[in-house]
Design a protein around this motif. Sequence first.
Motif, PDB file in Angstrom:
ATOM      1  N   TRP A  76       0.828  -1.259  -0.048  1.00  0.00           N
ATOM      2  CA  TRP A  76      -0.088   0.028  -0.056  1.00  0.00           C
ATOM      3  C   TRP A  76       0.851   1.352  -0.052  1.00  0.00           C
ATOM      4  N   THR A  79       2.608   1.743  -3.293  1.00  0.00           N
ATOM      5  CA  THR A  79       1.368   2.045  -4.454  1.00  0.00           C
ATOM      6  C   THR A  79       1.144   3.483  -4.047  1.00  0.00           C
ATOM      7  N   HIS A  83       1.807   6.361  -7.432  1.00  0.00           N
ATOM      8  CA  HIS A  83       0.838   7.108  -7.891  1.00  0.00           C
ATOM      9  C   HIS A  83       1.638   8.597  -7.681  1.00  0.00           C
ATOM     10  N   LYS A 163      -0.649  -5.174  -8.642  1.00  0.00           N
ATOM     11  CA  LYS A 163      -1.490  -4.425  -8.137  1.00  0.00           C
ATOM     12  C   LYS A 163      -1.046  -2.830  -7.973  1.00  0.00           C
ATOM     13  N   THR A 165       0.695  -1.350  -9.838  1.00  0.00           N
ATOM     14  CA  THR A 165       0.811  -0.312 -11.010  1.00  0.00           C
ATOM     15  C   THR A 165      -0.306  -0.466 -11.981  1.00  0.00           C
ATOM     16  N   GLY A 166      -1.318  -1.326 -11.446  1.00  0.00           N
ATOM     17  CA  GLY A 166      -2.728  -1.296 -12.043  1.00  0.00           C
ATOM     18  C   GLY A 166      -2.572  -2.276 -13.445  1.00  0.00           C
ATOM     19  N   VAL A 167      -1.792  -3.184 -13.572  1.00  0.00           N
ATOM     20  CA  VAL A 167      -1.704  -4.023 -14.825  1.00  0.00           C
ATOM     21  C   VAL A 167      -2.125  -5.393 -14.257  1.00  0.00           C
ATOM     22  N   THR A 168      -1.972  -6.421 -15.317  1.00  0.00           N
ATOM     23  CA  THR A 168      -2.322  -7.686 -14.952  1.00  0.00           C
ATOM     24  C   THR A 168      -0.810  -8.420 -14.711  1.00  0.00           C
TER      25      THR A 168
END
Length: 191
Positions: A76, A79, A83, A163, A165-168
């Motif tokens: 967290w 992350t 951002h 998670k 970086t918001g990618v698969t």
Amino acid sequence: MHVHSETSDGDLMRAYAAGDTLAFEALYDRHALPLWRFLQRQLQNPALSDDLAQDVWFSVVRQAAGYQELARFRTWLFTLAHHRLVDHWRRHKPLASLDAHTEDGAALADTLAAESGFGPERRLDSREQAQALLDALACLPELQRTAFLLQAEGGFSVADIAKATGVTLETARSRLRYARARLRETLEAFA
């Protein structure tokens, strides 16, 4: 709450949300250096890294009351840092010169080696190796560099990187694979 080295990050965050300032100090002591190094490797600017790290910690303070442990605290935290970097890059041009020096006059390459006891990053034997690694990192595409540094500085798993970086999962895995291959190729002379 008695704060000690065996208390989990999640327990510390919950204790801080309940008003225990020593819990925040323990979290900060555990994560401040790796977080700052992650930002510094991306920005190559100690003052800006300080500012963004401070902003990340202010976010932790602001979000403490509503914190839910959906992932590890470290995931967290990094992350939030990712951002902040993305927001910064949207507003400014990324990366300062690798020839830059820190505020105390040291070359950035001299700041690369981790102090013993701060994670798995191995100590580099020479300034030339450190500079070669900085140069190689700077040459990586931004997305690959971010994935690599989240793992190297943040200790993230591939799932954590995906998670954050918001990618698969497969995209995160590919970015790491390409980053490692490119770094290995660039740094072959030091093997």
